[in-house]
Design a protein around this motif. Structure first.
Motif, PDB file in Angstrom:
ATOM      1  N   TRP A  41      24.169  16.284   6.905  1.00 43.72           N
ATOM      2  CA  TRP A  41      23.811  15.097   6.122  1.00 43.72           C
ATOM      3  C   TRP A  41      22.297  14.914   6.072  1.00 43.72           C
ATOM      4  CZ3 TRP A  41      27.886  11.325   8.589  1.00 43.72           C
ATOM      5  CH2 TRP A  41      29.157  11.611   8.069  1.00 43.72           C
ATOM      6  N   MET A  42      21.611  15.217   7.165  1.00 40.50           N
ATOM      7  CA  MET A  42      20.146  15.149   7.158  1.00 40.50           C
ATOM      8  C   MET A  42      19.582  16.133   6.136  1.00 40.50           C
ATOM      9  SD  MET A  42      19.421  14.762  11.278  1.00 40.50           S
ATOM     10  CE  MET A  42      17.722  15.302  11.189  1.00 40.50           C
ATOM     11  N   ALA A  43      20.093  17.365   6.150  1.00 40.58           N
ATOM     12  CA  ALA A  43      19.608  18.384   5.222  1.00 40.58           C
ATOM     13  C   ALA A  43      19.865  17.970   3.776  1.00 40.58           C
ATOM     14  CB  ALA A  43      20.269  19.723   5.525  1.00 40.58           C
ATOM     15  N   LYS A  44      21.065  17.473   3.500  1.00 41.66           N
ATOM     16  CA  LYS A  44      21.411  17.046   2.141  1.00 41.66           C
ATOM     17  C   LYS A  44      20.517  15.892   1.692  1.00 41.66           C
ATOM     18  CE  LYS A  44      24.110  16.573  -1.543  1.00 41.66           C
ATOM     19  NZ  LYS A  44      23.886  17.420  -2.699  1.00 41.66           N
ATOM     20  N   ARG A  70      11.618  24.033  10.714  1.00 43.74           N
ATOM     21  CA  ARG A  70      11.061  24.633  11.929  1.00 43.74           C
ATOM     22  C   ARG A  70      11.761  24.091  13.162  1.00 43.74           C
ATOM     23  NH1 ARG A  70       6.344  22.849  14.921  1.00 43.74           N
ATOM     24  NH2 ARG A  70       5.776  24.502  16.361  1.00 43.74           N
ATOM     25  N   ARG A  71      12.134  22.784  13.101  1.00 34.96           N
ATOM     26  CA  ARG A  71      12.732  22.152  14.279  1.00 34.96           C
ATOM     27  C   ARG A  71      13.475  20.889  13.866  1.00 34.96           C
ATOM     28  NH1 ARG A  71      11.211  18.284  18.520  1.00 34.96           N
ATOM     29  NH2 ARG A  71       9.568  17.484  17.214  1.00 34.96           N
ATOM     30  N   HIS A  72      14.602  20.650  14.541  1.00 32.92           N
ATOM     31  CA  HIS A  72      15.359  19.397  14.389  1.00 32.92           C
ATOM     32  C   HIS A  72      15.408  18.697  15.735  1.00 32.92           C
ATOM     33  CE1 HIS A  72      17.104  20.314  10.451  1.00 32.92           C
ATOM     34  NE2 HIS A  72      17.582  21.448  10.901  1.00 32.92           N
ATOM     35  N   ARG A 100       2.422  21.817   7.618  1.00 31.23           N
ATOM     36  CA  ARG A 100       3.514  21.074   8.249  1.00 31.23           C
ATOM     37  C   ARG A 100       3.830  19.739   7.582  1.00 31.23           C
ATOM     38  NH1 ARG A 100       0.864  23.832  12.214  1.00 31.23           N
ATOM     39  NH2 ARG A 100       2.193  25.116  13.546  1.00 31.23           N
ATOM     40  N   LEU A 101       5.138  19.454   7.625  1.00 26.92           N
ATOM     41  CA  LEU A 101       5.678  18.211   7.088  1.00 26.92           C
ATOM     42  C   LEU A 101       6.722  17.709   8.073  1.00 26.92           C
ATOM     43  CD1 LEU A 101       6.189  16.425   4.411  1.00 26.92           C
ATOM     44  CD2 LEU A 101       8.060  18.008   4.019  1.00 26.92           C
ATOM     45  N   ARG A 102       6.781  16.404   8.284  1.00 29.43           N
ATOM     46  CA  ARG A 102       7.808  15.816   9.147  1.00 29.43           C
ATOM     47  C   ARG A 102       8.547  14.733   8.387  1.00 29.43           C
ATOM     48  NH1 ARG A 102       6.788  14.213  15.249  1.00 29.43           N
ATOM     49  NH2 ARG A 102       7.328  16.420  15.421  1.00 29.43           N
ATOM     50  N   ARG A 103       9.886  14.757   8.559  1.00 27.65           N
ATOM     51  CA  ARG A 103      10.762  13.698   8.054  1.00 27.65           C
ATOM     52  C   ARG A 103      11.451  13.043   9.235  1.00 27.65           C
ATOM     53  NH1 ARG A 103      12.529  13.229   2.952  1.00 27.65           N
ATOM     54  NH2 ARG A 103      11.923  14.834   1.457  1.00 27.65           N
ATOM     55  N   ARG A 118      19.386   8.653  15.101  1.00 24.33           N
ATOM     56  CA  ARG A 118      17.984   8.779  14.702  1.00 24.33           C
ATOM     57  C   ARG A 118      17.624  10.247  14.863  1.00 24.33           C
ATOM     58  NH1 ARG A 118      17.554   3.613  17.259  1.00 24.33           N
ATOM     59  NH2 ARG A 118      16.944   2.086  15.674  1.00 24.33           N
ATOM     60  N   GLY A 119      16.873  10.770  13.928  1.00 29.53           N
ATOM     61  CA  GLY A 119      16.506  12.175  14.021  1.00 29.53           C
ATOM     62  C   GLY A 119      15.208  12.452  13.316  1.00 29.53           C
ATOM     63  N   LEU A 120      14.752  13.675  13.493  1.00 26.33           N
ATOM     64  CA  LEU A 120      13.578  14.132  12.770  1.00 26.33           C
ATOM     65  C   LEU A 120      13.721  15.615  12.488  1.00 26.33           C
ATOM     66  CD1 LEU A 120      11.396  15.913  14.657  1.00 26.33           C
ATOM     67  CD2 LEU A 120      11.000  13.675  15.631  1.00 26.33           C
ATOM     68  N   THR A 121      13.041  16.044  11.455  1.00 29.31           N
ATOM     69  CA  THR A 121      12.980  17.455  11.108  1.00 29.31           C
ATOM     70  C   THR A 121      11.541  17.800  10.805  1.00 29.31           C
ATOM     71  OG1 THR A 121      15.216  17.420  10.160  1.00 29.31           O
ATOM     72  CG2 THR A 121      13.809  19.255   9.542  1.00 29.31           C
ATOM     73  N   ASP A 122      11.068  18.879  11.431  1.00 34.91           N
ATOM     74  CA  ASP A 122       9.755  19.435  11.120  1.00 34.91           C
ATOM     75  C   ASP A 122       9.952  20.614  10.177  1.00 34.91           C
ATOM     76  OD1 ASP A 122       8.300  17.675  12.729  1.00 34.91           O
ATOM     77  OD2 ASP A 122       8.541  18.941  14.502  1.00 34.91           O
TER      78      ASP A 122
END
Length: 153
Positions: A41-44, A70-72, A100-103, A118-122
């Motif tokens: 769901w995060m990826a979508k 790069r990282r979750h 680099r970008l972070r969400r 709660r999450g993040l993706t680099d």
């Protein structure tokens, strides 16, 4: 969308929101949503937000540039169950204008307002043909500008 019984408290203002429905295929042996489903769901949601910003895979191909994971990091806070609606919010909280970008993400039960995750993706920018990290094109710097301020991102 019906109003939740409890107000939704977003971690930051003005998120991009993608709504999902928990379906039978998402349920694991514990009878709740499997943890890898949240990652999908995060990826979508990231892709839906990217498309809303005018950047889809065809655009990536034209530029021969793309943002890849790069990282979750995921913190599971509560379960979701079949039939529930989940609001998946995202913010761009970092873009160094180079590689680099972070969400950041927050998932909320649409009916109760309870935060589920709660999450993040680099992400890192790559040259699609070579697969190697490369400098972000100006179009990415502009489109993927931060939408929320988070210290350290």
């Amino acid at each position: 969308m019906a109003s939740p019984t409890s107000p939704i408290v977003w971690d930051w203002p003005d998120p991009f929101i993608h709504e999902v429905q928990v379906e039978p295929r998402h349920i694991d042996d514990f009878q709740h949503t499997n943890n890898v489903v949240y990652l999908s769901w995060m990826a979508k949601t990231a892709w839906e937000h990217s498309k809303a910003l005018g950047i889809d895979f065809a655009y990536y191909k034209r530029l021969n540039r793309g943002m890849v994971v790069r990282r979750h990091e995921l913190e599971y806070l509560a379960a979701s169950y079949e039939g529930q609606r989940v609001l998946v919010a995202t913010w761009i909280t970092g873009n160094d204008g180079r590689l680099r970008l972070r969400r950041r993400f927050q998932m909320v039960n649409a009916e109760t307002g309870q935060t589920l995750l709660r999450g993040l993706t680099d992400f890192v920018c790559i040259d699609i043909e070579s697969g190697r990290a490369t400098r972000m094109p100006p179009q990415f710097i502009v489109a993927y500008r931060p939408t929320a301020r988070v210290e350290g991102d």
